[in-house]
Design a protein around this motif. Structure first.
Motif, short mmCIF file in Angstrom:
data_model
loop_
_atom_site.label_atom_id
_atom_site.label_comp_id
_atom_site.label_asym_id
_atom_site.label_seq_id
_atom_site.Cartn_x
_atom_site.Cartn_y
_atom_site.Cartn_z
N GLU A 39 -28.14 -34.92 18.11
CA GLU A 39 -28.01 -35.74 16.91
C GLU A 39 -26.80 -35.43 16.05
O GLU A 39 -26.46 -36.17 15.14
N GLN A 68 -35.16 -35.94 20.13
CA GLN A 68 -35.79 -35.89 18.81
C GLN A 68 -37.25 -36.37 18.79
O GLN A 68 -37.76 -36.81 17.77
N VAL A 93 -38.66 -29.84 17.23
CA VAL A 93 -38.29 -31.02 16.45
C VAL A 93 -38.88 -30.92 15.05
O VAL A 93 -38.20 -31.17 14.05
N THR A 166 -34.48 -34.52 9.23
CA THR A 166 -35.67 -35.13 9.83
C THR A 166 -36.95 -34.69 9.11
O THR A 166 -37.17 -33.50 8.90
N THR A 167 -37.78 -35.65 8.76
CA THR A 167 -39.04 -35.36 8.06
C THR A 167 -39.91 -34.41 8.89
O THR A 167 -40.15 -34.64 10.07
N ALA A 169 -39.09 -31.37 9.76
CA ALA A 169 -38.28 -30.34 10.44
C ALA A 169 -38.06 -29.16 9.50
O ALA A 169 -37.83 -29.34 8.29
N THR A 196 -34.79 -39.16 3.67
CA THR A 196 -34.38 -38.66 4.98
C THR A 196 -33.30 -39.56 5.59
O THR A 196 -33.32 -40.77 5.41
N ASP A 198 -32.36 -38.30 8.88
CA ASP A 198 -32.55 -37.82 10.27
C ASP A 198 -31.42 -36.97 10.85
O ASP A 198 -31.26 -36.91 12.07
N THR A 200 -28.41 -37.57 11.13
CA THR A 200 -27.40 -38.32 11.88
C THR A 200 -26.36 -38.96 10.97
O THR A 200 -26.65 -39.32 9.81
N LYS A 203 -27.28 -42.76 10.05
CA LYS A 203 -28.31 -42.87 9.01
C LYS A 203 -27.80 -42.35 7.66
O LYS A 203 -28.18 -42.86 6.60
#
Length: 320
Positions: A39, A68, A93, A166-167, A169, A196, A198, A200, A203
């Protein structure tokens, strides 16, 4: 000396046995490793470090990319158990939901090593060691930098938007908590939006666009849980006609080359290092576990904080 057929057969058998001994002794260590995905620049460097360290050590690495998805990691771990690997390692993850599969690994007498991210389990014996950063401390370091910045700039009220990882994580949870703990000491520093993205770049850009539409020029600071999200957000800020690093102060975590390039260009103000080069430590820890040597339950990597002022000097030294 009379050489009989029996003597020749005995000699041949001895040679065969001698040849078999080193072959057996040289059986490579087999590690099953499940990676989160690809990611970010950080994750790519982390994967490369593990693969390279395994190759140099002559370790047979069975690599699985979870893309992921936790269910992909659970499947990979069960596959490693079925294949009777010597050690299972993975970067989870999310923190929760591992109890059952890790108990299966323990029942199969296969040691488990966590890398980069932690898990929450009721039985700590389900893994032998956790190698990685102190994510809470990374969040605190980001917060301390902002406290210093605020102090040097008249201690004015600052509105902060936060791009979370990431939610669920571990780094997302811990980086948020560490940052909040520190900035909470200054009531003039306020997080007005947090969402969030993620981890990336795509995003990061998307969520920052939404922040800009809803909050506009109220935003003074962006805190991103990783560099990739920050770099995506920089694009959104520029497209909105603002100057990243000036109109909006940007703080991020990881310390990848892309962040140093952004700092050198004046578009990012500071990056808190999160070292992805865990490969050599992972391989050595796995070798020690199989050899019956004691290993630390927690292995923390050394890291620093890099403000924009040092970016040009440090960029050539970055290995990821």
């Amino acid at each position: 000396m009379i050489i009989t057929r029996r003597t020749l057969l005995g000699a041949a058998a001895a040679i065969a046995c001698a040849a078999a001994i080193p072959a057996f002794a040289a059986k490579p260590l087999t590690i099953g490793f499940s990676q989160v995905g690809a990611e970010s620049e950080w994750r790519t460097a982390n994967t490369a470090s593990i693969k390279d360290a395994a190759k140099k050590a002559g370790v047979n690495l069975k690599f699985a990319d979870a893309q992921q998805q936790q269910q992909n990691q659970v499947k990979a771990i069960r596959s490693f158990i079925a294949q009777r690997v010597d050690v299972i390692a993975f970067s989870p993850v999310v923190e929760t939901g591992w109890e059952t599969v890790l108990r299966e690994a323990k029942n199969a007498k296969i040691p488990v090593i966590l890398t980069d991210r932690a898990v929450k389990v009721t039985d700590p014996s389900l893994f032998v060691s956790f190698i990685g950063s102190d994510f809470v401390e990374e969040g605190r370091r980001a917060g301390r930098w902002l406290l210093d910045y605020a102090k040097k700039n008249g201690d004015k009220p600052l509105n902060i938007v936060e791009l979370q990882g990431t939610t669920g994580a571990a780094p997302a949870i811990d980086r948020k908590n560490g940052f909040a703990e520190v900035i909470g000491t200054n009531p003039k520093l306020k997080v007005i939006r947090s969402q969030t993205a993620d981890f990336t770049r795509a995003k990061g850009k998307e969520v920052m666009e939404a922040f800009l539409k809803s909050e506009g020029k109220k935003i003074n600071v962006l805190y991103a849980h990783n560099d990739d999200m920050a770099i995506g957000a920089i694009q959104a800020i520029e497209e909105a006609g603002l100057k990243p690093g000036k109109d909006i102060i940007i703080i991020s975590i990881d310390g990848v080359k892309g962040a140093f390039e952004a700092m050198k260009a004046g578009k990012l103000n500071v990056t808190v290092e999160c070292n992805p080069l865990l490969g050599p430590t992972l391989i050595q820890t796995a070798q020690d576990v199989v050899a019956g040597k004691p290993v630390p339950k927690r292995i923390v990597v050394n890291e620093g904080v890099f403000p924009a002022e040092v970016a040009a000097k440090e960029l050539p030294n970055r290995k990821y």
